[in-house]
Design a protein around this motif. Structure first.
Motif, PDB file in Angstrom:
ATOM      1  N   VAL A  51     -13.174  37.449 -44.090  1.00 41.39           N
ATOM      2  CA  VAL A  51     -13.498  37.805 -45.689  1.00 41.39           C
ATOM      3  C   VAL A  51     -13.941  35.597 -45.530  1.00 41.39           C
ATOM      4  CG1 VAL A  51     -13.152  38.856 -47.468  1.00 41.39           C
ATOM      5  CG2 VAL A  51     -13.076  39.706 -45.448  1.00 41.39           C
ATOM      6  N   VAL A  52     -14.549  35.475 -46.237  1.00 36.29           N
ATOM      7  CA  VAL A  52     -14.460  34.552 -47.488  1.00 36.29           C
ATOM      8  C   VAL A  52     -14.740  34.457 -48.871  1.00 36.29           C
ATOM      9  CG1 VAL A  52     -15.288  32.056 -47.388  1.00 36.29           C
ATOM     10  CG2 VAL A  52     -15.577  33.107 -45.011  1.00 36.29           C
ATOM     11  N   CYS A  53     -13.810  34.077 -49.831  1.00 36.58           N
ATOM     12  CA  CYS A  53     -13.790  34.692 -51.018  1.00 36.58           C
ATOM     13  C   CYS A  53     -13.054  33.083 -51.708  1.00 36.58           C
ATOM     14  CB  CYS A  53     -14.086  35.647 -51.553  1.00 36.58           C
ATOM     15  SG  CYS A  53     -12.347  36.294 -50.626  1.00 36.58           S
ATOM     16  N   SER A  54     -13.044  33.424 -53.013  1.00 33.65           N
ATOM     17  CA  SER A  54     -12.364  32.703 -53.588  1.00 33.65           C
ATOM     18  C   SER A  54     -11.619  33.442 -54.178  1.00 33.65           C
ATOM     19  CB  SER A  54     -13.318  32.248 -55.045  1.00 33.65           C
ATOM     20  OG  SER A  54     -13.583  32.895 -55.711  1.00 33.65           O
ATOM     21  N   GLY A  55     -10.345  32.889 -54.713  1.00 29.78           N
ATOM     22  CA  GLY A  55      -8.957  33.508 -54.694  1.00 29.78           C
ATOM     23  C   GLY A  55      -8.146  33.770 -53.726  1.00 29.78           C
ATOM     24  N   THR A  56      -7.488  35.351 -53.686  1.00 29.12           N
ATOM     25  CA  THR A  56      -6.304  35.334 -53.752  1.00 29.12           C
ATOM     26  C   THR A  56      -6.712  36.448 -52.434  1.00 29.12           C
ATOM     27  OG1 THR A  56      -4.518  34.530 -54.758  1.00 29.12           O
ATOM     28  CG2 THR A  56      -3.989  36.623 -52.387  1.00 29.12           C
ATOM     29  N   TYR A  57      -7.290  37.845 -53.492  1.00 29.74           N
ATOM     30  CA  TYR A  57      -8.157  39.110 -52.606  1.00 29.74           C
ATOM     31  C   TYR A  57      -9.476  38.915 -52.715  1.00 29.74           C
ATOM     32  CZ  TYR A  57      -3.469  40.283 -52.073  1.00 29.74           C
ATOM     33  OH  TYR A  57      -1.896  40.529 -51.847  1.00 29.74           O
ATOM     34  N   TRP A  58     -10.489  39.540 -51.856  1.00 31.12           N
ATOM     35  CA  TRP A  58     -11.748  40.455 -52.333  1.00 31.12           C
ATOM     36  C   TRP A  58     -11.675  41.373 -53.779  1.00 31.12           C
ATOM     37  CZ3 TRP A  58     -14.363  43.708 -47.955  1.00 31.12           C
ATOM     38  CH2 TRP A  58     -16.115  43.803 -48.719  1.00 31.12           C
ATOM     39  N   VAL A  59     -12.425  40.679 -54.480  1.00 31.02           N
ATOM     40  CA  VAL A  59     -12.283  41.396 -55.914  1.00 31.02           C
ATOM     41  C   VAL A  59     -13.906  42.417 -55.607  1.00 31.02           C
ATOM     42  CG1 VAL A  59     -11.971  41.356 -58.704  1.00 31.02           C
ATOM     43  CG2 VAL A  59     -10.902  40.166 -57.148  1.00 31.02           C
ATOM     44  N   ARG A  60     -13.807  43.584 -56.293  1.00 32.92           N
ATOM     45  CA  ARG A  60     -14.764  44.072 -55.587  1.00 32.92           C
ATOM     46  C   ARG A  60     -16.370  44.147 -56.572  1.00 32.92           C
ATOM     47  NH1 ARG A  60     -15.841  49.829 -55.347  1.00 32.92           N
ATOM     48  NH2 ARG A  60     -17.858  50.566 -56.051  1.00 32.92           N
ATOM     49  N   ASP A  61     -16.178  43.443 -57.995  1.00 33.57           N
ATOM     50  CA  ASP A  61     -16.774  42.955 -58.330  1.00 33.57           C
ATOM     51  C   ASP A  61     -17.598  41.257 -58.145  1.00 33.57           C
ATOM     52  OD1 ASP A  61     -17.673  45.050 -60.133  1.00 33.57           O
ATOM     53  OD2 ASP A  61     -16.314  44.195 -61.596  1.00 33.57           O
ATOM     54  N   ASP A  62     -17.052  40.429 -57.402  1.00 32.24           N
ATOM     55  CA  ASP A  62     -16.985  38.934 -56.276  1.00 32.24           C
ATOM     56  C   ASP A  62     -18.510  38.899 -54.833  1.00 32.24           C
ATOM     57  OD1 ASP A  62     -15.715  38.393 -58.585  1.00 32.24           O
ATOM     58  OD2 ASP A  62     -14.073  37.931 -57.264  1.00 32.24           O
ATOM     59  N   GLU A  63     -19.244  38.252 -54.987  1.00 33.29           N
ATOM     60  CA  GLU A  63     -19.195  37.930 -54.030  1.00 33.29           C
ATOM     61  C   GLU A  63     -18.985  37.461 -52.714  1.00 33.29           C
ATOM     62  OE1 GLU A  63     -22.984  35.783 -55.069  1.00 33.29           O
ATOM     63  OE2 GLU A  63     -24.389  37.507 -55.397  1.00 33.29           O
ATOM     64  N   VAL A  64     -18.760  38.001 -51.196  1.00 36.71           N
ATOM     65  CA  VAL A  64     -18.443  37.283 -50.605  1.00 36.71           C
ATOM     66  C   VAL A  64     -19.396  37.032 -49.519  1.00 36.71           C
ATOM     67  CG1 VAL A  64     -16.004  38.466 -51.160  1.00 36.71           C
ATOM     68  CG2 VAL A  64     -17.230  39.692 -48.959  1.00 36.71           C
ATOM     69  N   ARG A  65     -19.267  36.895 -48.238  1.00 37.37           N
ATOM     70  CA  ARG A  65     -19.320  35.980 -47.025  1.00 37.37           C
ATOM     71  C   ARG A  65     -18.279  37.019 -46.120  1.00 37.37           C
ATOM     72  NH1 ARG A  65     -21.042  30.868 -49.564  1.00 37.37           N
ATOM     73  NH2 ARG A  65     -23.467  30.372 -49.856  1.00 37.37           N
ATOM     74  N   PHE A  66     -18.726  37.125 -44.656  1.00 42.47           N
ATOM     75  CA  PHE A  66     -18.234  37.584 -43.747  1.00 42.47           C
ATOM     76  C   PHE A  66     -18.295  36.602 -42.649  1.00 42.47           C
ATOM     77  CE2 PHE A  66     -19.041  41.375 -45.908  1.00 42.47           C
ATOM     78  CZ  PHE A  66     -17.810  42.037 -46.000  1.00 42.47           C
ATOM     79  N   GLN A  67     -17.276  35.616 -41.667  1.00 46.06           N
ATOM     80  CA  GLN A  67     -17.748  35.557 -41.149  1.00 46.06           C
ATOM     81  C   GLN A  67     -17.138  35.381 -39.927  1.00 46.06           C
ATOM     82  OE1 GLN A  67     -16.289  30.653 -41.295  1.00 46.06           O
ATOM     83  NE2 GLN A  67     -17.341  30.244 -40.639  1.00 46.06           N
ATOM     84  N   HIS A  68     -17.986  35.561 -38.819  1.00 46.48           N
ATOM     85  CA  HIS A  68     -17.490  35.573 -37.806  1.00 46.48           C
ATOM     86  C   HIS A  68     -16.350  35.002 -37.035  1.00 46.48           C
ATOM     87  CE1 HIS A  68     -17.915  37.201 -32.708  1.00 46.48           C
ATOM     88  NE2 HIS A  68     -18.993  38.039 -33.654  1.00 46.48           N
ATOM     89  N   THR A  69     -15.485  35.802 -36.534  1.00 42.10           N
ATOM     90  CA  THR A  69     -14.177  35.286 -35.896  1.00 42.10           C
ATOM     91  C   THR A  69     -13.944  34.227 -35.187  1.00 42.10           C
ATOM     92  OG1 THR A  69     -13.690  36.702 -34.968  1.00 42.10           O
ATOM     93  CG2 THR A  69     -12.439  35.962 -37.304  1.00 42.10           C
ATOM     94  N   SER A  70     -15.445  34.580 -33.849  1.00 41.48           N
ATOM     95  CA  SER A  70     -15.310  33.625 -32.502  1.00 41.48           C
ATOM     96  C   SER A  70     -16.540  33.189 -32.917  1.00 41.48           C
ATOM     97  CB  SER A  70     -16.043  35.060 -31.629  1.00 41.48           C
ATOM     98  OG  SER A  70     -14.337  35.899 -31.935  1.00 41.48           O
ATOM     99  N   THR A  71     -17.417  33.194 -32.768  1.00 46.64           N
ATOM    100  CA  THR A  71     -18.866  32.218 -32.908  1.00 46.64           C
ATOM    101  C   THR A  71     -18.806  32.007 -34.732  1.00 46.64           C
ATOM    102  OG1 THR A  71     -20.227  33.774 -33.966  1.00 46.64           O
ATOM    103  CG2 THR A  71     -19.289  33.664 -31.664  1.00 46.64           C
ATOM    104  N   ASP A  72     -18.338  32.034 -35.499  1.00 45.59           N
ATOM    105  CA  ASP A  72     -18.752  30.815 -36.625  1.00 45.59           C
ATOM    106  C   ASP A  72     -19.297  31.195 -38.042  1.00 45.59           C
ATOM    107  OD1 ASP A  72     -15.985  29.730 -36.815  1.00 45.59           O
ATOM    108  OD2 ASP A  72     -16.333  28.815 -35.306  1.00 45.59           O
ATOM    109  N   VAL A  73     -20.939  32.262 -36.756  1.00 43.42           N
ATOM    110  CA  VAL A  73     -22.197  32.407 -37.718  1.00 43.42           C
ATOM    111  C   VAL A  73     -21.813  33.361 -39.168  1.00 43.42           C
ATOM    112  CG1 VAL A  73     -23.405  32.340 -36.172  1.00 43.42           C
ATOM    113  CG2 VAL A  73     -22.395  34.446 -36.498  1.00 43.42           C
ATOM    114  N   PHE A  74     -22.391  33.391 -39.962  1.00 44.93           N
ATOM    115  CA  PHE A  74     -22.465  33.994 -41.788  1.00 44.93           C
ATOM    116  C   PHE A  74     -23.083  35.700 -41.474  1.00 44.93           C
ATOM    117  CE2 PHE A  74     -20.958  29.799 -42.395  1.00 44.93           C
ATOM    118  CZ  PHE A  74     -19.979  29.862 -43.865  1.00 44.93           C
TER     119      PHE A  74
END
Length: 127
Positions: A51-74
């Motif tokens: 989970v790629v986000c700003s702050g400490t936790y993924w906040v429901r109303d915020d946009e996030v990115r998901f980066q694959h842990t093995s291949t680094d793609v989004f």
């Protein structure tokens, strides 16, 4: 709560399969293929996304990115659509670079009560 930087697995509730990726080319966009894998939520290390986000936790109303842990793609979606088997379904794939195509936002879901450990961490005060 999900921490920014935490590895998670995304499981399709109906199919019981995890969002999975590997170094194969996706059929429409030519990016990295993303598919469903495993049985009843069980899979392998290629099902893990950070989970790629700003702050400490993924906040429901915020946009996030998901980066694959093995291949680094989004995890991404662009305009490519399948004709068959599900007409109009968009291709979900992995992209090497971050862009507007790989922001995700919660639209609906289930609220989960924070665990006791989280509550203690948040409100713990040293004496």
């Amino acid at each position: 709560p999900v921490r920014c930087g935490q590895a998670i697995r995304l499981t399709h509730l109906g199919a019981g399969r995890n969002l999975h990726s590997h170094r194969f080319t996706s059929p429409l966009s030519g990016n990295q293929e993303v598919s469903a894998f495993g049985e009843a939520g069980e899979g392998d290390y290629l099902d893990d996304w950070t989970v790629v986000c700003s702050g400490t936790y993924w906040v429901r109303d915020d946009e996030v990115r998901f980066q694959h842990t093995s291949t680094d793609v989004f995890l991404s979606v662009t305009g490519e659509q399948y004709g068959r088997p599900i007409h109009g379904q968009k291709e979900v794939h992995g992209m090497a670079a971050s862009s507007q195509n790989n922001y995700w936002k919660v639209m609906e879901g289930i609220f989960m009560q924070p665990s006791e450990a989280f509550q203690m961490e948040q409100y713990h005060a040293e004496l």
